[in-house]
Write a protein that holds these residues in place. Sequence first.
Motif, mmCIF file in Angstrom:
data_model
loop_
_atom_site.group_PDB
_atom_site.id
_atom_site.type_symbol
_atom_site.label_atom_id
_atom_site.label_comp_id
_atom_site.label_asym_id
_atom_site.label_seq_id
_atom_site.Cartn_x
_atom_site.Cartn_y
_atom_site.Cartn_z
ATOM 1 N N PRO A 191 73.302 -71.652 54.573
ATOM 2 C CA PRO A 191 72.935 -73.051 54.320
ATOM 3 C C PRO A 191 71.725 -73.235 53.409
ATOM 4 N N GLU A 192 70.663 -72.443 53.613
ATOM 5 C CA GLU A 192 69.458 -72.615 52.801
ATOM 6 C C GLU A 192 69.735 -72.292 51.334
ATOM 7 N N ALA A 193 70.427 -71.179 51.090
ATOM 8 C CA ALA A 193 70.731 -70.779 49.715
ATOM 9 C C ALA A 193 71.669 -71.778 49.054
ATOM 10 N N LYS A 194 72.662 -72.240 49.787
ATOM 11 C CA LYS A 194 73.619 -73.200 49.239
ATOM 12 C C LYS A 194 72.933 -74.516 48.888
ATOM 13 N N ALA A 195 72.063 -74.986 49.768
ATOM 14 C CA ALA A 195 71.363 -76.247 49.524
ATOM 15 C C ALA A 195 70.436 -76.139 48.320
ATOM 16 N N ALA A 196 69.748 -74.996 48.180
ATOM 17 C CA ALA A 196 68.844 -74.799 47.043
ATOM 18 C C ALA A 196 69.614 -74.847 45.730
ATOM 19 N N LEU A 197 70.781 -74.209 45.704
ATOM 20 C CA LEU A 197 71.588 -74.188 44.487
ATOM 21 C C LEU A 197 72.119 -75.582 44.158
ATOM 22 N N GLU A 198 72.571 -76.299 45.167
ATOM 23 C CA GLU A 198 73.104 -77.643 44.939
ATOM 24 C C GLU A 198 72.020 -78.584 44.425
ATOM 25 N N ARG A 199 70.814 -78.487 44.974
ATOM 26 C CA ARG A 199 69.718 -79.336 44.493
ATOM 27 C C ARG A 199 69.385 -79.007 43.045
ATOM 28 N N PHE A 200 69.388 -77.713 42.714
ATOM 29 C CA PHE A 200 69.067 -77.298 41.346
ATOM 30 C C PHE A 200 70.047 -77.916 40.355
ATOM 31 N N TYR A 201 71.337 -77.821 40.647
ATOM 32 C CA TYR A 201 72.342 -78.306 39.703
ATOM 33 C C TYR A 201 72.491 -79.827 39.717
ATOM 34 N N SER A 202 71.905 -80.480 40.692
ATOM 35 C CA SER A 202 71.960 -81.945 40.712
ATOM 36 C C SER A 202 70.885 -82.564 39.828
ATOM 37 N N ARG A 203 69.923 -81.751 39.379
ATOM 38 C CA ARG A 203 68.838 -82.256 38.537
ATOM 39 C C ARG A 203 69.247 -82.268 37.068
ATOM 40 N N PRO A 204 68.689 -83.188 36.272
ATOM 41 C CA PRO A 204 69.063 -83.281 34.852
ATOM 42 C C PRO A 204 68.256 -82.361 33.937
ATOM 43 N N ASP A 205 67.225 -81.686 34.481
ATOM 44 C CA ASP A 205 66.311 -80.914 33.633
ATOM 45 C C ASP A 205 66.474 -79.413 33.832
ATOM 46 N N THR A 206 67.696 -78.955 34.093
ATOM 47 C CA THR A 206 67.885 -77.542 34.410
ATOM 48 C C THR A 206 68.827 -76.854 33.427
ATOM 49 N N LEU A 207 68.678 -75.539 33.382
ATOM 50 C CA LEU A 207 69.506 -74.684 32.535
ATOM 51 C C LEU A 207 69.788 -73.411 33.315
ATOM 52 N N SER A 208 70.999 -72.874 33.182
ATOM 53 C CA SER A 208 71.315 -71.630 33.892
ATOM 54 C C SER A 208 72.042 -70.673 32.966
ATOM 55 N N LEU A 209 71.881 -69.386 33.263
ATOM 56 C CA LEU A 209 72.494 -68.323 32.470
ATOM 57 C C LEU A 209 73.023 -67.262 33.416
ATOM 58 N N GLY A 210 74.246 -66.831 33.186
ATOM 59 C CA GLY A 210 74.822 -65.733 33.954
ATOM 60 C C GLY A 210 75.214 -64.610 33.017
ATOM 61 N N VAL A 211 74.733 -63.404 33.293
ATOM 62 C CA VAL A 211 74.987 -62.258 32.426
ATOM 63 C C VAL A 211 75.891 -61.266 33.148
ATOM 64 N N CYS A 212 77.029 -60.943 32.543
ATOM 65 C CA CYS A 212 77.916 -59.906 33.072
ATOM 66 C C CYS A 212 78.314 -60.238 34.515
ATOM 67 N N ASN A 213 77.848 -59.457 35.472
ATOM 68 C CA ASN A 213 78.164 -59.712 36.870
ATOM 69 C C ASN A 213 77.666 -61.091 37.299
ATOM 70 N N GLY A 214 76.558 -61.534 36.700
ATOM 71 C CA GLY A 214 76.038 -62.867 36.986
ATOM 72 C C GLY A 214 76.959 -63.959 36.475
ATOM 73 N N CYS A 215 77.639 -63.707 35.361
ATOM 74 C CA CYS A 215 78.619 -64.661 34.844
ATOM 75 C C CYS A 215 79.822 -64.734 35.783
ATOM 76 N N GLN A 216 80.237 -63.580 36.304
ATOM 77 C CA GLN A 216 81.329 -63.569 37.278
ATOM 78 C C GLN A 216 80.948 -64.380 38.515
ATOM 79 N N LEU A 217 79.684 -64.285 38.911
ATOM 80 C CA LEU A 217 79.202 -65.073 40.042
ATOM 81 C C LEU A 217 79.361 -66.564 39.766
ATOM 82 N N MET A 218 78.998 -66.988 38.558
ATOM 83 C CA MET A 218 79.087 -68.407 38.224
ATOM 84 C C MET A 218 80.535 -68.896 38.267
ATOM 85 N N VAL A 219 81.467 -68.024 37.890
ATOM 86 C CA VAL A 219 82.886 -68.379 38.001
ATOM 87 C C VAL A 219 83.270 -68.541 39.468
ATOM 88 N N GLU A 220 82.846 -67.587 40.301
ATOM 89 C CA GLU A 220 83.174 -67.646 41.726
ATOM 90 C C GLU A 220 82.581 -68.884 42.396
#
Length: 292
Positions: A258-287
């Motif tokens: 719950p804590e990790a999920k809520a932190a991620l949801e709050r991050f992506y709900s903001r208009p001033d954010t940017l994210s990058l996924g590299v290799c395995n991290g990109c696969q994570l973003m797909v999942e």
Amino acid sequence: PGVNDAEYFIRAFEAIQLLINEQIAMAGHDISAGGMITSLLEMLFAQPGIGLDLDLSTFEESNLIKLLFSENPGVLVQVNDLDYTLVMLHEKGLRYHLLGKPSFQRRLVLRHQGDTHIFNIDALRDLWFKTSYLLDIEQRGENLATERYRNYKEQALEFNFAKDFPGMLKSYGLSRDHKNKSDVRAAIIREKGVNGDREMAWALYEAGIQVKDVHMTDLIAGRESLDEVNMIVFVGGFSNSDVLGSAKGWAGAFLYNPEAKAALERFYSRPDTLSLGVCNGCQLMVELGLIY
């Protein structure tokens, strides 16, 4: 392979760093698994439209197979100032061999003890890529795997920058010494098994960004909220062993805590954010359903 002379290895490493820092090294590749022939071909695979014309007669080894496939440590370097390079290598007491020059013919030419061997680079690239193709069939089916295999080398990289982009930190009021701190704050997010996190942190720091290290346990325990960062980077590597269908375990750490999920949801709900996924991290973003 073992390193018998640590001091020699250090001098060789420092020489390569010097060539890079002086902008003399134009391209390079270590010699390791697969030997020199594999390293030469991998350098050529990455750059369409060119080849190499090399003379290996300066090597004492008469057996071409041993010469090409030996996995003893070495480095292949293309330089733009040969005189400087030779003087520097001599001063550091390093052994070297002059091999040849690039050509605009799409082939690798090797001359050795009076014999000439010519290799078709693109045909060997297809052979080199075939293992990935066979694994692709198991993961995504034959139709999509075959389509990728037919088109993989038609995707040349092209970079287009805006005409008013100077490429200089100072144009954004930033400096590499961080005298003027950036308002941008980034978090490098790690999971067990990943790598490249330190290199990514350094790259962002060099770009003037304030960087912090965040492990998944920090998010799960609620020690980190991501509320104070503008950018997150999911680094590459081998999270949870990185098997076929990889990053599912990493995604589960977000989705079922719950804590990790809520932190991620709050991050992506903001208009001033940017994210990058590299290799395995990109696969994570797909999942996680962040990219499609």
